[in-house]
Design a protein around this motif. Structure first.
Motif, PDB file in Angstrom:
ATOM      1  N   HIS A  20      42.777  31.142 -41.761  1.00  0.00           N
ATOM      2  CA  HIS A  20      41.756  32.008 -42.364  1.00  0.00           C
ATOM      3  C   HIS A  20      42.203  33.472 -42.366  1.00  0.00           C
ATOM      4  O   HIS A  20      42.079  34.159 -43.384  1.00  0.00           O
ATOM      5  CB  HIS A  20      40.430  31.860 -41.617  1.00  0.00           C
ATOM      6  N   VAL A  21      42.693  33.937 -41.240  1.00  0.00           N
ATOM      7  CA  VAL A  21      43.107  35.338 -41.110  1.00  0.00           C
ATOM      8  C   VAL A  21      44.216  35.656 -42.107  1.00  0.00           C
ATOM      9  O   VAL A  21      44.184  36.695 -42.778  1.00  0.00           O
ATOM     10  CB  VAL A  21      43.536  35.639 -39.653  1.00  0.00           C
ATOM     11  N   ARG A  22      45.172  34.772 -42.220  1.00  0.00           N
ATOM     12  CA  ARG A  22      46.281  35.007 -43.153  1.00  0.00           C
ATOM     13  C   ARG A  22      45.800  34.973 -44.603  1.00  0.00           C
ATOM     14  O   ARG A  22      46.186  35.819 -45.411  1.00  0.00           O
ATOM     15  CB  ARG A  22      47.396  34.012 -42.887  1.00  0.00           C
ATOM     16  N   ALA A  23      44.929  34.016 -44.932  1.00  0.00           N
ATOM     17  CA  ALA A  23      44.411  33.921 -46.305  1.00  0.00           C
ATOM     18  C   ALA A  23      43.558  35.131 -46.663  1.00  0.00           C
ATOM     19  O   ALA A  23      43.551  35.574 -47.810  1.00  0.00           O
ATOM     20  CB  ALA A  23      43.602  32.632 -46.464  1.00  0.00           C
ATOM     21  N   ALA A  24      42.846  35.672 -45.672  1.00  0.00           N
ATOM     22  CA  ALA A  24      41.983  36.831 -45.904  1.00  0.00           C
ATOM     23  C   ALA A  24      42.754  38.147 -45.871  1.00  0.00           C
ATOM     24  O   ALA A  24      42.197  39.198 -46.188  1.00  0.00           O
ATOM     25  CB  ALA A  24      40.859  36.860 -44.861  1.00  0.00           C
ATOM     26  N   GLY A  25      44.021  38.106 -45.466  1.00  0.00           N
ATOM     27  CA  GLY A  25      44.833  39.315 -45.396  1.00  0.00           C
ATOM     28  C   GLY A  25      44.443  40.243 -44.262  1.00  0.00           C
ATOM     29  O   GLY A  25      44.711  41.448 -44.321  1.00  0.00           O
ATOM     30  N   LEU A  26      43.861  39.682 -43.230  1.00  0.00           N
ATOM     31  CA  LEU A  26      43.485  40.482 -42.063  1.00  0.00           C
ATOM     32  C   LEU A  26      44.695  40.693 -41.161  1.00  0.00           C
ATOM     33  O   LEU A  26      45.567  39.821 -41.079  1.00  0.00           O
ATOM     34  CB  LEU A  26      42.363  39.799 -41.279  1.00  0.00           C
ATOM     35  N   PRO A  27      44.729  41.828 -40.428  1.00  0.00           N
ATOM     36  CA  PRO A  27      45.889  42.073 -39.564  1.00  0.00           C
ATOM     37  C   PRO A  27      45.878  41.273 -38.265  1.00  0.00           C
ATOM     38  O   PRO A  27      46.900  41.188 -37.599  1.00  0.00           O
ATOM     39  CB  PRO A  27      45.811  43.571 -39.282  1.00  0.00           C
ATOM     40  N   GLY A  28      44.743  40.717 -37.880  1.00  0.00           N
ATOM     41  CA  GLY A  28      44.684  39.970 -36.633  1.00  0.00           C
ATOM     42  C   GLY A  28      43.260  39.732 -36.189  1.00  0.00           C
ATOM     43  O   GLY A  28      42.323  39.786 -37.001  1.00  0.00           O
ATOM     44  N   VAL A  29      43.123  39.488 -34.889  1.00  0.00           N
ATOM     45  CA  VAL A  29      41.827  39.125 -34.314  1.00  0.00           C
ATOM     46  C   VAL A  29      41.580  39.918 -33.039  1.00  0.00           C
ATOM     47  O   VAL A  29      42.513  40.437 -32.413  1.00  0.00           O
ATOM     48  CB  VAL A  29      41.750  37.614 -33.993  1.00  0.00           C
ATOM     49  N   VAL A  30      40.317  39.951 -32.661  1.00  0.00           N
ATOM     50  CA  VAL A  30      39.917  40.419 -31.340  1.00  0.00           C
ATOM     51  C   VAL A  30      39.192  39.255 -30.695  1.00  0.00           C
ATOM     52  O   VAL A  30      38.445  38.534 -31.369  1.00  0.00           O
ATOM     53  CB  VAL A  30      39.038  41.695 -31.403  1.00  0.00           C
ATOM     54  N   CYS A  31      39.434  39.030 -29.406  1.00  0.00           N
ATOM     55  CA  CYS A  31      38.847  37.863 -28.753  1.00  0.00           C
ATOM     56  C   CYS A  31      38.455  38.186 -27.322  1.00  0.00           C
ATOM     57  O   CYS A  31      39.303  38.503 -26.490  1.00  0.00           O
ATOM     58  CB  CYS A  31      39.846  36.706 -28.780  1.00  0.00           C
ATOM     59  N   PHE A  32      37.162  38.114 -27.060  1.00  0.00           N
ATOM     60  CA  PHE A  32      36.650  38.171 -25.695  1.00  0.00           C
ATOM     61  C   PHE A  32      36.723  36.740 -25.177  1.00  0.00           C
ATOM     62  O   PHE A  32      36.232  35.813 -25.832  1.00  0.00           O
ATOM     63  CB  PHE A  32      35.206  38.673 -25.676  1.00  0.00           C
ATOM     64  N   SER A  33      37.348  36.538 -24.028  1.00  0.00           N
ATOM     65  CA  SER A  33      37.707  35.187 -23.624  1.00  0.00           C
ATOM     66  C   SER A  33      37.895  35.109 -22.116  1.00  0.00           C
ATOM     67  O   SER A  33      38.155  36.114 -21.458  1.00  0.00           O
ATOM     68  CB  SER A  33      39.019  34.836 -24.352  1.00  0.00           C
ATOM     69  N   CYS A  34      37.827  33.892 -21.595  1.00  0.00           N
ATOM     70  CA  CYS A  34      38.235  33.666 -20.212  1.00  0.00           C
ATOM     71  C   CYS A  34      39.757  33.620 -20.146  1.00  0.00           C
ATOM     72  O   CYS A  34      40.337  33.603 -19.081  1.00  0.00           O
ATOM     73  CB  CYS A  34      37.625  32.386 -19.660  1.00  0.00           C
ATOM     74  N   GLY A  35      40.385  33.567 -21.313  1.00  0.00           N
ATOM     75  CA  GLY A  35      41.841  33.511 -21.409  1.00  0.00           C
ATOM     76  C   GLY A  35      42.335  32.340 -22.232  1.00  0.00           C
ATOM     77  O   GLY A  35      43.402  32.411 -22.841  1.00  0.00           O
ATOM     78  N   ASN A  36      41.576  31.246 -22.292  1.00  0.00           N
ATOM     79  CA  ASN A  36      42.014  30.053 -23.031  1.00  0.00           C
ATOM     80  C   ASN A  36      42.099  30.304 -24.533  1.00  0.00           C
ATOM     81  O   ASN A  36      43.123  30.021 -25.157  1.00  0.00           O
ATOM     82  CB  ASN A  36      41.063  28.883 -22.774  1.00  0.00           C
ATOM     83  N   ALA A  37      41.024  30.816 -25.121  1.00  0.00           N
ATOM     84  CA  ALA A  37      40.992  31.012 -26.580  1.00  0.00           C
ATOM     85  C   ALA A  37      41.992  32.072 -27.017  1.00  0.00           C
ATOM     86  O   ALA A  37      42.711  31.890 -28.004  1.00  0.00           O
ATOM     87  CB  ALA A  37      39.581  31.386 -27.032  1.00  0.00           C
ATOM     88  N   LEU A  75      39.533  43.769 -37.621  1.00  0.00           N
ATOM     89  CA  LEU A  75      39.970  42.501 -37.042  1.00  0.00           C
ATOM     90  C   LEU A  75      38.847  41.465 -37.109  1.00  0.00           C
ATOM     91  O   LEU A  75      37.666  41.805 -37.039  1.00  0.00           O
ATOM     92  CB  LEU A  75      40.384  42.690 -35.579  1.00  0.00           C
ATOM     93  N   LEU A  76      39.237  40.196 -37.213  1.00  0.00           N
ATOM     94  CA  LEU A  76      38.256  39.118 -37.137  1.00  0.00           C
ATOM     95  C   LEU A  76      37.817  38.955 -35.682  1.00  0.00           C
ATOM     96  O   LEU A  76      38.660  38.915 -34.778  1.00  0.00           O
ATOM     97  CB  LEU A  76      38.865  37.802 -37.631  1.00  0.00           C
ATOM     98  N   ASP A  77      36.527  38.852 -35.461  1.00  0.00           N
ATOM     99  CA  ASP A  77      36.009  38.562 -34.128  1.00  0.00           C
ATOM    100  C   ASP A  77      36.200  37.069 -33.881  1.00  0.00           C
ATOM    101  O   ASP A  77      35.479  36.233 -34.419  1.00  0.00           O
ATOM    102  CB  ASP A  77      34.536  38.955 -34.033  1.00  0.00           C
ATOM    103  N   ALA A  78      37.193  36.726 -33.080  1.00  0.00           N
ATOM    104  CA  ALA A  78      37.516  35.324 -32.777  1.00  0.00           C
ATOM    105  C   ALA A  78      36.995  34.910 -31.407  1.00  0.00           C
ATOM    106  O   ALA A  78      37.460  33.933 -30.826  1.00  0.00           O
ATOM    107  CB  ALA A  78      39.024  35.110 -32.861  1.00  0.00           C
ATOM    108  N   THR A  79      36.014  35.652 -30.907  1.00  0.00           N
ATOM    109  CA  THR A  79      35.372  35.289 -29.651  1.00  0.00           C
ATOM    110  C   THR A  79      34.677  33.944 -29.827  1.00  0.00           C
ATOM    111  O   THR A  79      33.995  33.720 -30.833  1.00  0.00           O
ATOM    112  CB  THR A  79      34.339  36.375 -29.266  1.00  0.00           C
ATOM    113  N   SER A  80      34.841  33.045 -28.870  1.00  0.00           N
ATOM    114  CA  SER A  80      34.173  31.749 -28.958  1.00  0.00           C
ATOM    115  C   SER A  80      32.669  31.948 -29.058  1.00  0.00           C
ATOM    116  O   SER A  80      32.082  32.706 -28.293  1.00  0.00           O
ATOM    117  CB  SER A  80      34.506  30.891 -27.732  1.00  0.00           C
TER     118      SER A  80
END
Length: 160
Positions: A20-37, A75-80
């Motif tokens: 999705h990120v690549r198709a949308a041309g976004l530079p990356g993601v931000v993710c609040f996580s325990c570390g797994n995601a 950035l895409l919010d990729a937080t679970s």
């Protein structure tokens, strides 16, 4: 009631997000996580701002989706638990492809944000998924998680 564990769930999720990120041309993601995601997102080759124990930053409190979007608008919010429904539907398809057909039943699912449980409910509408919290890393109940109400509705109030 069988316990349904999906060891590759974070990898599958990360691959869907990366596409999705690549198709949308976004530079990356931000993710609040325990570390797994966030680790899975990095392994998928995404530029990832990791807010996690041992990550780039650490959070002293729960951040809402609007707060995250304001801080990292590019950035895409990729937080679970923060993924938009079309991305969750794509994750649901990836989970179904991984697991194949499941007999209609009630399954216990290790749960944190509730995103996997919601995706499983989308992938297998004839089954019920019961969240189980506190059974490993990333499965702590977070009272501010945005999917809590939907998880409880899908589980018909069966939460442990």
């Amino acid at each position: 009631m069988p316990m349904l564990t999906i060891p590759q769930r974070k990898r599958l999720r990360a691959l869907v997000i990366a596409q999705h990120v690549r198709a949308a041309g976004l530079p990356g993601v931000v993710c609040f996580s325990c570390g797994n995601a966030s680790a899975a997102l990095k392994e998928a080759g995404l530029y990832t701002v990791e807010i996690a124990p041992g990550g780039d930053l650490s959070a002293g409190r729960w951040w809402t989706a609007p707060e995250i979007a304001k801080a990292w608008p590019h950035l895409l919010d990729a937080t679970s638990g923060h993924l938009p429904v079309p991305l969750m539907a794509a994750v649901a398809s990836a989970l179904r492809a991984e697991l194949g057909d499941l007999p209609a039943d009630t399954y216990e699912v290790p749960t944190g944000s509730g995103e996997t449980l919601v995706c499983l409910s989308m992938a297998y509408p004839a089954s019920r998924f019961r969240p189980v919290y506190g059974v490993g890393k990333g499965t702590a109940f977070e009272p501010f998680a945005p999917l809590n109400g939907l998880v409880q509705a899908l589980a018909a109030g069966e939460v442990s």
